[in-house]
Design an enzyme around this catalytic site. Structure first.
Site, PDB file in Angstrom:
ATOM      1  N   CYS A 171      42.393 -13.270 -10.079  1.00 45.29           N
ATOM      2  CA  CYS A 171      41.480 -12.510 -10.938  1.00 45.29           C
ATOM      3  C   CYS A 171      40.205 -12.211 -10.156  1.00 45.29           C
ATOM      4  CB  CYS A 171      41.143 -13.294 -12.199  1.00 45.29           C
ATOM      5  SG  CYS A 171      39.983 -12.404 -13.250  1.00 45.29           S
ATOM      6  N   GLU A 207      -3.343 -23.474 -17.467  1.00 43.91           N
ATOM      7  CA  GLU A 207      -2.681 -22.185 -17.653  1.00 43.91           C
ATOM      8  C   GLU A 207      -3.620 -21.057 -17.256  1.00 43.91           C
ATOM      9  OE1 GLU A 207       0.288 -22.832 -18.633  1.00 43.91           O
ATOM     10  OE2 GLU A 207       1.180 -20.995 -19.453  1.00 43.91           O
ATOM     11  N   ASP A 246       0.658 -18.428 -23.497  1.00 41.54           N
ATOM     12  CA  ASP A 246       1.806 -17.969 -22.728  1.00 41.54           C
ATOM     13  C   ASP A 246       1.286 -17.288 -21.465  1.00 41.54           C
ATOM     14  OD1 ASP A 246       4.374 -17.583 -22.072  1.00 41.54           O
ATOM     15  OD2 ASP A 246       4.711 -15.898 -23.430  1.00 41.54           O
ATOM     16  N   ALA A 266       0.834  -1.202   0.000  1.00 40.86           N
ATOM     17  CA  ALA A 266       0.000   0.000   0.000  1.00 40.86           C
ATOM     18  C   ALA A 266       0.870   1.255   0.000  1.00 40.86           C
ATOM     19  CB  ALA A 266      -0.904  -0.013   1.226  1.00 40.86           C
ATOM     20  N   LYS A 294      -0.775 -23.229 -27.360  1.00 39.57           N
ATOM     21  CA  LYS A 294       0.073 -22.982 -26.201  1.00 39.57           C
ATOM     22  C   LYS A 294      -0.100 -21.537 -25.759  1.00 39.57           C
ATOM     23  CE  LYS A 294       4.693 -23.690 -24.389  1.00 39.57           C
ATOM     24  NZ  LYS A 294       4.958 -22.390 -23.779  1.00 39.57           N
ATOM     25  N   SER A 354       8.768 -28.635 -17.804  1.00 39.82           N
ATOM     26  CA  SER A 354       8.478 -27.814 -18.976  1.00 39.82           C
ATOM     27  C   SER A 354       8.506 -28.677 -20.232  1.00 39.82           C
ATOM     28  CB  SER A 354       9.449 -26.647 -19.057  1.00 39.82           C
ATOM     29  OG  SER A 354      10.742 -27.152 -19.227  1.00 39.82           O
ATOM     30  N   LEU A 355       8.409 -28.044 -21.371  1.00 41.86           N
ATOM     31  CA  LEU A 355       8.294 -28.779 -22.631  1.00 41.86           C
ATOM     32  C   LEU A 355       9.478 -28.480 -23.525  1.00 41.86           C
ATOM     33  CD1 LEU A 355       4.548 -28.019 -23.412  1.00 41.86           C
ATOM     34  CD2 LEU A 355       5.495 -30.233 -22.758  1.00 41.86           C
ATOM     35  N   CYS A 397      43.488 -10.529 -19.784  1.00 42.13           N
ATOM     36  CA  CYS A 397      42.199 -10.452 -19.099  1.00 42.13           C
ATOM     37  C   CYS A 397      41.858  -8.981 -18.828  1.00 42.13           C
ATOM     38  CB  CYS A 397      42.260 -11.228 -17.789  1.00 42.13           C
ATOM     39  SG  CYS A 397      40.812 -10.986 -16.746  1.00 42.13           S
ATOM     40  N   CYS A 411      42.026  -8.602 -14.638  1.00 43.43           N
ATOM     41  CA  CYS A 411      43.247  -8.727 -13.823  1.00 43.43           C
ATOM     42  C   CYS A 411      44.515  -8.601 -14.656  1.00 43.43           C
ATOM     43  CB  CYS A 411      43.250 -10.044 -13.062  1.00 43.43           C
ATOM     44  SG  CYS A 411      43.522 -11.467 -14.130  1.00 43.43           S
ATOM     45  N   TYR A 471      -5.379 -28.399 -18.814  1.00 45.17           N
ATOM     46  CA  TYR A 471      -4.792 -29.229 -19.865  1.00 45.17           C
ATOM     47  C   TYR A 471      -3.958 -30.410 -19.389  1.00 45.17           C
ATOM     48  CZ  TYR A 471      -0.860 -26.052 -18.950  1.00 45.17           C
ATOM     49  OH  TYR A 471       0.121 -25.318 -18.345  1.00 45.17           O
ATOM     50  N   LYS A 495       6.713 -24.112 -31.593  1.00 42.97           N
ATOM     51  CA  LYS A 495       6.597 -22.668 -31.451  1.00 42.97           C
ATOM     52  C   LYS A 495       6.412 -21.986 -32.797  1.00 42.97           C
ATOM     53  CE  LYS A 495       7.589 -22.117 -27.007  1.00 42.97           C
ATOM     54  NZ  LYS A 495       8.743 -21.328 -26.661  1.00 42.97           N
ATOM     55  N   CYS A 527      41.228 -16.527 -19.077  1.00 41.80           N
ATOM     56  CA  CYS A 527      42.145 -15.769 -18.235  1.00 41.80           C
ATOM     57  C   CYS A 527      42.911 -16.780 -17.392  1.00 41.80           C
ATOM     58  CB  CYS A 527      41.330 -14.830 -17.347  1.00 41.80           C
ATOM     59  SG  CYS A 527      42.207 -14.295 -15.875  1.00 41.80           S
ATOM     60  N   GLU A 557      -3.031 -28.733 -28.615  1.00 45.69           N
ATOM     61  CA  GLU A 557      -3.659 -27.654 -27.829  1.00 45.69           C
ATOM     62  C   GLU A 557      -2.864 -26.371 -28.041  1.00 45.69           C
ATOM     63  OE1 GLU A 557      -2.893 -29.236 -23.982  1.00 45.69           O
ATOM     64  OE2 GLU A 557      -4.228 -30.935 -24.251  1.00 45.69           O
TER      65      GLU A 557
HETATM   66  S1  IVH Z   1       1.570 -29.451 -20.721  1.00 41.29           S
HETATM   67  C1  IVH Z   1       5.356 -31.601 -18.583  1.00 41.29           C
HETATM   68  N1  IVH Z   1      -0.070 -28.076 -22.193  1.00 41.29           N
HETATM   69  O1  IVH Z   1       4.017 -24.373 -21.361  1.00 41.29           O
HETATM   70  C2  IVH Z   1       4.843 -30.303 -19.021  1.00 41.29           C
HETATM   71  N2  IVH Z   1       1.698 -26.892 -21.113  1.00 41.29           N
HETATM   72  O2  IVH Z   1       6.921 -25.110 -21.679  1.00 41.29           O
HETATM   73  C3  IVH Z   1       3.352 -30.291 -19.087  1.00 41.29           C
HETATM   74  N3  IVH Z   1       1.658 -24.475 -21.500  1.00 41.29           N
HETATM   75  O3  IVH Z   1       4.929 -24.814 -18.029  1.00 41.29           O
HETATM   76  C4  IVH Z   1       2.844 -29.036 -19.651  1.00 41.29           C
HETATM   77  N4  IVH Z   1      -0.121 -24.459 -22.789  1.00 41.29           N
HETATM   78  O4  IVH Z   1       2.933 -23.304 -18.517  1.00 41.29           O
HETATM   79  C5  IVH Z   1       1.028 -28.014 -21.407  1.00 41.29           C
HETATM   80  N5  IVH Z   1      -1.632 -27.013 -23.499  1.00 41.29           N
HETATM   81  C6  IVH Z   1      -0.566 -26.956 -22.733  1.00 41.29           C
HETATM   82  C7  IVH Z   1       0.105 -25.736 -22.444  1.00 41.29           C
HETATM   83  C8  IVH Z   1       1.241 -25.753 -21.624  1.00 41.29           C
HETATM   84  C9  IVH Z   1       0.814 -23.720 -22.215  1.00 41.29           C
HETATM   85  C10 IVH Z   1       2.827 -23.972 -20.745  1.00 41.29           C
HETATM   86  C11 IVH Z   1       2.931 -24.445 -19.326  1.00 41.29           C
HETATM   87  C12 IVH Z   1       4.258 -25.127 -19.219  1.00 41.29           C
HETATM   88  C13 IVH Z   1       4.979 -24.594 -20.400  1.00 41.29           C
HETATM   89  C14 IVH Z   1       5.968 -25.630 -20.870  1.00 41.29           C
END
Ligand code: IVH
Length: 688
Positions: free
Chosen positions: A438, A180, A125, A40, A123, A88-89, A414, A417, A232, A320, A432, A121
């Protein structure tokens, strides 16, 4: 609120004061994770700043807080450990990458044809969330955090009306649902307009806005933010829910979740490529931002057999859309000195917006790369940013080269140093040779020591370490553990206070008890990453033994040296690296001074609880029936085993498939233990 300043002089002075103040608060929050004012109070100061700027627009400072963009302050959330890590993917950028993904999965499963049957699906962000329901009631909600532990945002999630708090029966006793959280483009723009009007911070993109909105300590703010969820994925579940991912999505819909309506089933890689194109065309018109399409193998039994490699699943990929690009000027090439002395050229760029992120620096990797791309100072360079990936310079615009563009000449010394910088034959990296004299190397090693995989000292991140190093509060590793004597000095520092200094000292004290593996990793020896540090810790057991053996291993040809080189995956090259570290008395003295501050735990306990396959050498022979060979191999390796082809005295275990022949006989001859494929699987599953 006090009255506005009346003269430009007064206004200017107050704007300067507010900028400094907010800068200090931002630093305390973002860098030290130790906010010094309430949300605040912080917001009130920002509003005051905005009011003065509105009255005196010509006095808006270049570094005005109103121009800064960032996530919303959030602190004090409880932590929740994910029962199943949130990973992650892996990315694909073209049809070849996708085919490679499908082929790899097929090979892994031992199929003769490429794998088919996917769910696609879009993706989004946004930020991923984990929702745990017990007996059909929402128990808690957690952000991804570092993948292992997230923040407890249950109260905020409860304000999102489209997320069910009760699941209609039937449902498993306990189920974790993932998805997400995001803001639509329209809601994002409206939110920013409102923020701006109120003199509050504007967000750089919908993702930041969603994160800032969810990570609010006051749920009534989250409630106003129109967050949405696309569900998802599955986390932990007490009973199976479906046989395919598609059926699982249908179940989610039946429970009241929103699943992205563009999700679809596809059979082949060719269909995936067509879908990618179709969504690429629709992308701009969608009401929310997407950066690609996620493709998942539909059959859940295949998903579980495929498992994970590192931090990404083998059963899914994020394809992507092409990365965002921009051009800008290369103003200079700076040289960064790393922990092990590597000199890395870094591009200093005229600030440019690449897909929503302001970029002023980019790595140039090494001198060969600069030569190969013929990059000169003064050139117009093409920058590319793909998703969250660090921007890359992909090339130059030759027509825009100024006549005085300056080629890059590698440094012979370097920059920090002034020691000789050498590039050994056959290596791309120049280093270096200054070692501990250093300052740059010393500083980077200290940063490494306090970092997550090593001593993991909360509140001693790289910014703070750099400041403490510059001000000589910390010069050597042991100095970290002497900081307690300087607590009041720290408390008096800009951006600090009694509380944050106390917290830091406490965080340091808790790290006096440290595992041998973390200690070894923390030393920052070249090529000794976390995995090798663990191997060493397990092999040598205690600090005293490891230290003595390493000193013996300095002698080439010594028994200790060959023992070190024979540790699985260590090998002679890494052994040399360790020997060189121990051959330098200053390194040993620095290490000993640190060790004197600590209680380093022996590694035996870790070994006892490790899997029965850990450290074992295994041979598979004959035809395996339930597991394909690569799958079996990966499974064994995941459990710490080494898989080889031929049976010898060093083999610990031979797994017999059907029609096992000469290798089975050899195992019997040598007295090596043999087990069936089923026994191997049960060993892998139960750890016994
Ligand atoms: S499946 C084992 N499905 O992408 C990972 N991820 O780079 C399972 N994301 O951290 C994730 N759409 O935040 C999945 N249809 C989708 C998604 C999705 C967006 C994001 C998610 C994840 C990141 C992976």
């Amino acid at each position: 609120m006090t009255e506005l300043p009346t003269t430009p002089e007064e206004a200017e002075a107050e704007l300067a004061r507010l900028a400094a103040l907010l800068g200090e608060y931002d630093r305390a929050y973002h860098e030290q994770d130790a906010p010094i004012v309430s949300d605040a109070e912080y917001d009130a100061i920002r509003r005051r700043n905005a009011e003065i700027e509105a009255a005196f627009p010509s006095l808006i400072r270049a570094d005005s807080p109103s121009r800064r963009i960032g996530g919303a302050p959030a602190q004090g959330f409880g932590k929740i450990r994910h029962l199943v890590p949130m990973l992650s993917l892996d990315n694909a950028f073209n049809a070849d990458d996708f085919t490679e993904f499908a082929d790899r999965a097929g090979r892994f499963l031992g199929l003769t044809a490429p794998i088919t049957g996917f769910v696609a699906e879009p993706k989004i962000d946004g930020l991923s969330i984990s929702l745990t329901y017990t007996r059909g009631q929402l128990l808690h909600a957690a952000t991804r955090g570092d993948g292992t532990e997230g923040e407890d945002v249950t109260a905020n999630i409860r304000t999102i009306t489209s997320i069910p708090t009760t699941l209609p029966a039937p449902h498993p006793d306990r189920i974790e649902i993932r998805g997400e959280i995001f803001l639509s483009k329209a809601d994002f723009l409206a939110l920013n307009a409102a923020q701006e009007a109120a003199g509050d911070k504007v967000f750089a993109n919908p993702r930041n806005a969603a994160a800032g909105s969810l990570r609010q300590l006051d749920p009534t703010i989250t409630a106003q933010r129109k967050l949405r969820l696309f569900a998802y994925a599955m986390g932990d579940a007490s009973a199976p829910v479906a046989a395919t991912h598609w059926d699982y999505l249908e179940q989610l819909i039946a429970w009241g979740f929103t699943v992205n309506p563009l999700s679809t089933r596809l059979e082949t890689a060719a269909e995936a490529a067509a879908f990618q194109d179709k969504i690429g065309l629709e992308r701009a018109a969608l009401p929310y931002d997407i950066d690609g399409v996620v493709y998942k193998i539909n059959a859940l039994d295949l998903q579980s057999r495929l498992g994970f490699v590192g931090r990404t699943p083998r059963w899914a990929i994020a394809w992507k859309f092409p990365a965002e690009r921009a051009t800008t000027t290369l103003e200079d090439i700076l040289i960064q000195v790393g922990r092990t002395g590597a000199l890395t050229p870094v591009a200093a760029l005229t600030a440019v917006n690449v897909g929503g992120v302001i970029v002023t620096r980019a790595t140039l990797h090494n001198e060969d790369e600069i030569a190969r791309k013929d990059i000169r100072i003064g050139d117009t360079v093409i920058l590319q940013r793909a998703g969250d990936v660090i921007p890359q310079i992909i090339g130059i615009v030759p027509e825009r080269r100024p006549v005085d563009a300056k080629p890059f000449t590698p440094l012979t010394h370097c920059p920090v140093c002034n020691s000789l910088a050498v590039r050994p034959a056959g290596e791309v990296v120049r280093r270096c040779t200054g070692g501990l004299i250093c300052a740059a190397q010393t500083e980077e090693r200290l940063i490494h020591l306090a970092s997550r995989g090593a001593f993991d000292i909360e509140g001693l991140g790289d910014k703070t370490m750099r400041e403490f190093f510059a001000d000589r509060l910390i010069q050597t590793p042991a100095d970290i553990f002497h900081l307690a004597t300087r607590e009041s000095e720290i408390a008096a520092r800009e951006g600090w206070g009694a509380l944050s200094a106390r917290n830091l000292i406490q965080a340091i004290e808790t790290r006096r008890d440290i595992s041998l593996a973390r200690f070894i990793f923390g030393l920052g020896i070249r090529r000794i990453g976390e995995a090798n540090a663990k191997l060493l810790a397990r092999h040598y057991g205690s600090f005293t033994n490891w230290r003595a053996q390493m000193l013996n291993a300095v002698v080439i040809g010594s028994e200790a040296r060959s023992d070190l080189g024979s540790i699985l995956r260590i090998g002679p090259a890494i052994a040399t690296e360790l020997a060189e570290f121990f051959a330098e008395p200053r390194n040993v003295a620095t290490m000993d001074a640190l060790a004197a501050e600590l209680r380093i735990a022996d590694a035996e306990a870790a070994q006892a609880s490790a899997s029965p396959l850990s450290g074992k050498t295994i041979v598979f022979t004959g035809t395996l029936t339930t597991l394909a060979r690569p799958e079996a191999k990966a499974l064994a390796e995941r459990l710490g085993a080494k898989v080889t082809d031929s049976v010898s005295k060093k083999t610990d275990l031979v797994v017999l498939g059907t029609d096992a022949g000469s290798k089975a006989r050899k195992a019997t001859e040598l007295g090596v233990r043999t087990i069936s494929e089923a026994e191997f699987q049960s060993m892998a599953e139960t750890g016994e």
